[in-house]
Design an enzyme around this catalytic site. Structure first.
Site, PDB file in Angstrom:
ATOM      1  N   ASP A 104       0.861  -1.182   0.000  1.00 49.53           N
ATOM      2  CA  ASP A 104       0.000   0.000   0.000  1.00 49.53           C
ATOM      3  C   ASP A 104       0.901   1.237   0.000  1.00 49.53           C
ATOM      4  OD1 ASP A 104      -2.032  -1.794   0.168  1.00 49.53           O
ATOM      5  OD2 ASP A 104      -2.731  -1.184   2.153  1.00 49.53           O
ATOM      6  N   ASP A 146     -15.111  -2.594  -1.080  1.00 47.17           N
ATOM      7  CA  ASP A 146     -14.660  -2.322   0.279  1.00 47.17           C
ATOM      8  C   ASP A 146     -15.881  -2.078   1.145  1.00 47.17           C
ATOM      9  OD1 ASP A 146     -12.066  -2.358  -0.825  1.00 47.17           O
ATOM     10  OD2 ASP A 146     -12.204  -0.222  -1.311  1.00 47.17           O
TER      11      ASP A 146
END
Length: 240
Positions: free
Chosen positions: A8, A129
């Site tokens: 990330d 998500d």
């Protein structure tokens, strides 16, 4: 099942967030390409990248470290975050990404997902998500009233390569994945599902294997950085 080590990216660094909160950041490596090489040398067959700044900005922000990773590694990689138009999709695929992940636009502009999946077969995934069963967008900052399974089913005939399902409340918390919700989603759709959020031990991977063949793989980040999961052992487990 495939194990996808996660890199990330925030401000050019490889980081992990807690519950998707940009203010709760841990920097694990200031050289993302070196981190990617470490994962590849340990035997991973895929890499998973997220442009965290891009997810909020709505456009690529950490392009340089992604490009460095792509130039220095030979395994396929997927990327999400800030990819919201055909030009950006085509740009990333031209640069060597194996797969782009469309999240926010899957809710706001589902026709783009369909167009992209048709134009680039096998190279477009949908990122879903979720917080408490409902989809969140724009870097998890905005809640919607869209349910996870409903969104996933809406792309059944679109030809998307995979659904990356992230339970936000498990992400970065080292408390295990939401196996029940992941299994329900995997059984509800014909699209391969990749689990994300909370994978923190070999036992978690064993639990996810019970979801069956519909589960394509699992993404893990913090546990690999912290050493809670040995990448070699995890790869062997998932191939068994």
């Amino acid at each position: 099942m495939i194990l996808y080590p996660a890199i990330d990216l925030k401000d050019g660094n490889a980081v992990r967030l807690l519950h998707g909160d940009m203010d709760k950041t841990t920097v694990f490596n200031d050289n993302p390409a070196a981190q990617a090489l470490e994962f590849v040398e340990a035997g991973c067959e895929w890499l998973h990248h997220v442009d965290l700044n891009g997810a909020f900005a709505g456009e690529p922000v950490n392009a340089r470290p992604v490009e460095e990773i792509l130039s220095q590694t030979k395994v396929p990689a997927q990327l999400g975050g800030g990819i919201r138009d055909m030009a950006t999709i085509e740009m990333w695929l031209t640069k060597g990404l194996a797969r782009v992940i469309l999240g926010t636009v899957a809710v706001e502009n589902p026709d783009l997902v369909r167009e992209a999946a048709k134009a680039f077969p096998g190279q477009v995934a949908v990122g879903i998500d979720a917080r408490n069963g409902f989809v969140a967008t724009k870097g998890w900052a905005e809640e919607t009233d869209v349910q996870v399974t409903d969104l996933a089913k809406s792309f059944e005939d679109a030809g998307v390569a995979a659904i990356i399902y992230t339970d936000i409340l498990r992400d970065g918390a080292m408390k295990g994945p939401n196996v029940t919700a992941t299994a329900e989603l995997a059984k509800a759709v014909d699209i391969p599902v990749i689990a994300s959020g909370g994978v923190s031990s070999l036992e978690d991977l064993e639990a996810l294997k019970t979801c069956g063949a519909a589960l394509n793989g699992a993404i893990s980040g913090r546990a690999l950085y912290d050493g809670a999961i040995d990448l070699g052992e995890a790869l062997a487990l998932l191939k068994a």
